[in-house]
Write an enzyme that holds these catalytic residues in place. Sequence first.
Site, PDB file in Angstrom:
ATOM      1  N   TYR A 154     -17.934  36.300 -20.354  1.00 52.49           N
ATOM      2  CA  TYR A 154     -16.900  35.523 -19.574  1.00 52.49           C
ATOM      3  C   TYR A 154     -16.524  35.843 -18.276  1.00 52.49           C
ATOM      4  O   TYR A 154     -16.318  34.868 -17.372  1.00 52.49           O
ATOM      5  CB  TYR A 154     -15.743  34.976 -20.653  1.00 52.49           C
ATOM      6  N   ARG A 179     -19.229  34.426 -16.433  1.00 58.06           N
ATOM      7  CA  ARG A 179     -19.058  32.862 -16.007  1.00 58.06           C
ATOM      8  C   ARG A 179     -17.801  32.555 -15.289  1.00 58.06           C
ATOM      9  O   ARG A 179     -17.930  31.720 -14.384  1.00 58.06           O
ATOM     10  CB  ARG A 179     -19.054  32.290 -17.658  1.00 58.06           C
ATOM     11  N   GLN A 181     -15.017  19.319 -22.204  1.00 55.88           N
ATOM     12  CA  GLN A 181     -15.512  20.342 -22.925  1.00 55.88           C
ATOM     13  C   GLN A 181     -15.947  21.544 -22.056  1.00 55.88           C
ATOM     14  O   GLN A 181     -15.875  22.830 -22.712  1.00 55.88           O
ATOM     15  CB  GLN A 181     -16.836  20.080 -23.767  1.00 55.88           C
ATOM     16  N   ASN A 182     -15.577  21.172 -20.965  1.00 54.19           N
ATOM     17  CA  ASN A 182     -15.868  22.440 -19.834  1.00 54.19           C
ATOM     18  C   ASN A 182     -14.892  23.322 -19.632  1.00 54.19           C
ATOM     19  O   ASN A 182     -13.738  22.885 -19.819  1.00 54.19           O
ATOM     20  CB  ASN A 182     -16.518  21.881 -18.443  1.00 54.19           C
ATOM     21  N   VAL A 183     -15.183  24.568 -19.551  1.00 58.30           N
ATOM     22  CA  VAL A 183     -13.994  25.660 -19.142  1.00 58.30           C
ATOM     23  C   VAL A 183     -14.182  26.052 -17.562  1.00 58.30           C
ATOM     24  O   VAL A 183     -13.055  26.823 -17.407  1.00 58.30           O
ATOM     25  CB  VAL A 183     -14.453  26.852 -19.960  1.00 58.30           C
ATOM     26  N   HIS A 243     -11.930  23.120 -24.966  1.00 60.33           N
ATOM     27  CA  HIS A 243     -12.625  24.490 -25.209  1.00 60.33           C
ATOM     28  C   HIS A 243     -11.948  25.385 -24.464  1.00 60.33           C
ATOM     29  O   HIS A 243     -12.529  26.727 -24.290  1.00 60.33           O
ATOM     30  CB  HIS A 243     -13.821  24.366 -25.229  1.00 60.33           C
ATOM     31  N   GLY A 267     -22.577  13.759 -19.304  1.00 60.23           N
ATOM     32  CA  GLY A 267     -23.184  14.997 -19.397  1.00 60.23           C
ATOM     33  C   GLY A 267     -22.701  15.669 -20.550  1.00 60.23           C
ATOM     34  O   GLY A 267     -22.606  17.004 -20.499  1.00 60.23           O
ATOM     35  N   THR A 268     -22.800  15.177 -21.789  1.00 62.85           N
ATOM     36  CA  THR A 268     -22.470  15.943 -23.034  1.00 62.85           C
ATOM     37  C   THR A 268     -23.622  15.766 -24.172  1.00 62.85           C
ATOM     38  O   THR A 268     -23.897  14.464 -24.351  1.00 62.85           O
ATOM     39  CB  THR A 268     -21.349  15.865 -23.484  1.00 62.85           C
ATOM     40  N   SER A 269     -24.144  16.646 -24.881  1.00 62.77           N
ATOM     41  CA  SER A 269     -25.267  16.315 -25.745  1.00 62.77           C
ATOM     42  C   SER A 269     -24.641  15.881 -27.170  1.00 62.77           C
ATOM     43  O   SER A 269     -25.289  15.522 -28.069  1.00 62.77           O
ATOM     44  CB  SER A 269     -25.989  17.643 -26.039  1.00 62.77           C
TER      45      SER A 269
HETATM   46  N1  APR Z   1     -26.150  15.024 -14.936  1.00 61.45           N
HETATM   47  C1  APR Z   1     -25.466  14.348 -16.197  1.00 61.45           C
HETATM   48  N2  APR Z   1     -25.974  14.842 -17.638  1.00 61.45           N
HETATM   49  C2  APR Z   1     -26.773  16.006 -17.536  1.00 61.45           C
HETATM   50  C3  APR Z   1     -27.323  16.592 -16.025  1.00 61.45           C
HETATM   51  C4  APR Z   1     -26.945  16.039 -14.971  1.00 61.45           C
HETATM   52  N3  APR Z   1     -27.350  16.543 -13.983  1.00 61.45           N
HETATM   53  N4  APR Z   1     -28.081  17.764 -16.522  1.00 61.45           N
HETATM   54  C5  APR Z   1     -27.862  17.812 -18.004  1.00 61.45           C
HETATM   55  N5  APR Z   1     -27.256  16.637 -18.605  1.00 61.45           N
HETATM   56  C6  APR Z   1     -26.858  16.586 -19.860  1.00 61.45           C
HETATM   57  C7  APR Z   1     -27.901  16.656 -20.926  1.00 61.45           C
HETATM   58  O1  APR Z   1     -28.636  15.640 -20.879  1.00 61.45           O
HETATM   59  C8  APR Z   1     -27.111  16.952 -22.196  1.00 61.45           C
HETATM   60  O2  APR Z   1     -26.858  15.748 -22.885  1.00 61.45           O
HETATM   61  O3  APR Z   1     -25.902  17.105 -20.445  1.00 61.45           O
HETATM   62  C9  APR Z   1     -25.869  17.328 -21.387  1.00 61.45           C
HETATM   63  C10 APR Z   1     -25.625  18.982 -21.626  1.00 61.45           C
HETATM   64  O4  APR Z   1     -25.511  19.076 -23.222  1.00 61.45           O
HETATM   65  P1  APR Z   1     -25.023  20.777 -23.673  1.00 61.45           P
HETATM   66  O5  APR Z   1     -25.607  21.657 -22.819  1.00 61.45           O
HETATM   67  O6  APR Z   1     -25.393  20.668 -25.120  1.00 61.45           O
HETATM   68  O7  APR Z   1     -23.398  20.710 -23.029  1.00 61.45           O
HETATM   69  P2  APR Z   1     -22.285  20.304 -23.956  1.00 61.45           P
HETATM   70  O8  APR Z   1     -22.595  18.903 -24.546  1.00 61.45           O
HETATM   71  O9  APR Z   1     -21.076  20.385 -22.886  1.00 61.45           O
HETATM   72  O10 APR Z   1     -21.828  21.417 -24.944  1.00 61.45           O
HETATM   73  C11 APR Z   1     -20.770  21.296 -25.708  1.00 61.45           C
HETATM   74  O11 APR Z   1     -21.096  23.302 -26.800  1.00 61.45           O
HETATM   75  O12 APR Z   1     -21.714  25.429 -26.389  1.00 61.45           O
HETATM   76  C12 APR Z   1     -20.731  24.757 -26.678  1.00 61.45           C
HETATM   77  O13 APR Z   1     -18.559  25.111 -25.991  1.00 61.45           O
HETATM   78  C13 APR Z   1     -19.843  24.676 -25.462  1.00 61.45           C
HETATM   79  O14 APR Z   1     -18.487  22.814 -24.382  1.00 61.45           O
HETATM   80  C14 APR Z   1     -19.788  23.309 -24.873  1.00 61.45           C
HETATM   81  C15 APR Z   1     -20.369  22.635 -26.181  1.00 61.45           C
END
Ligand code: APR
Length: 231
Positions: free
Chosen positions: A53, A56, A86-88, A104, A170-172
């Site tokens: 951390y 980061r 969800q971002n820190v 988070h 931008g979250t999976s």
């Molecule tokens: N613009 C928009 N979206 C994007 C970009 C971009 N330039 N680059 C990647 N992405 C998308 C990917 O397609 C994916 O859907 O952002 C998402 C990233 O997903 P993850 O890497 O899983 O991140 P996140 O969803 O924030 O993870 C959630 O998991 O590990 C834990 O605590 C951590 O908060 C985090 C949580």
Amino acid sequence: MIKVVVLTGAGISAESGLSTFRDSGGLWEGYNIEDVASIDAWYRNREVVLDFYNKRREQALKAKPNEAHYSIAKLEEKFDVTVITQNVDDLHERSGSTEVMHLHGILRQARSEKDESLIIDIGGEPIKLGDKAPDGAQLRPNIVWFGEPVPMIEAAAQKVAEAEIFIVVGTSLVVYPAAGLVDFTKPEISKYIVDPSTPELYSFNNWIHIKEKAVKGVPSLTKKILENQNG
Ligand code: APR
């Protein structure tokens, strides 16, 4: 004022130079979640977790908000906006957003490992073994680790349930309970997702999917939303 809720993940900070977690080359490719981002890891090896951390935190401090962050902050001119992230990192705050919920936790803060309410703002400073909170306990990152509850989830769900416009950037959507927030939206409202790929676990049938990177997709979306509001 119309309530807008924006749920963001690592993808919105990607173009600020902060790596995502699960894209190819993402953070979890270099590390095992279990070794650095879980409460068990903390009990097993505090120094490895602190070092992860500290790195980061240093990166996040050097990063700058991008156009996606700024355009979300701009929505506050005409809307009641809540960012649930969800971002820190603190890029939403640094771009001007005033209502940000960190599900988070946040890298800029440390807390007592005994008392989660004892929070200290440390900016970009590292936390070292032996650094103590006011209660004499070891300081730890104020991050919600895997295996720990998400204290803000009920308040966040309430905000989503009240939203009249809902935007996901931008979250999976694979980490719960955060990902479950999308189920709290009222069916009739406008829902948008800005992401170059499609989070596979969710059927976005009545959503508008802007398949763009955040720095392109978010400013054009917020511009359209503001224009619609201006009539
Ligand atoms: N613009 C928009 N979206 C994007 C970009 C971009 N330039 N680059 C990647 N992405 C998308 C990917 O397609 C994916 O859907 O952002 C998402 C990233 O997903 P993850 O890497 O899983 O991140 P996140 O969803 O924030 O993870 C959630 O998991 O590990 C834990 O605590 C951590 O908060 C985090 C949580």
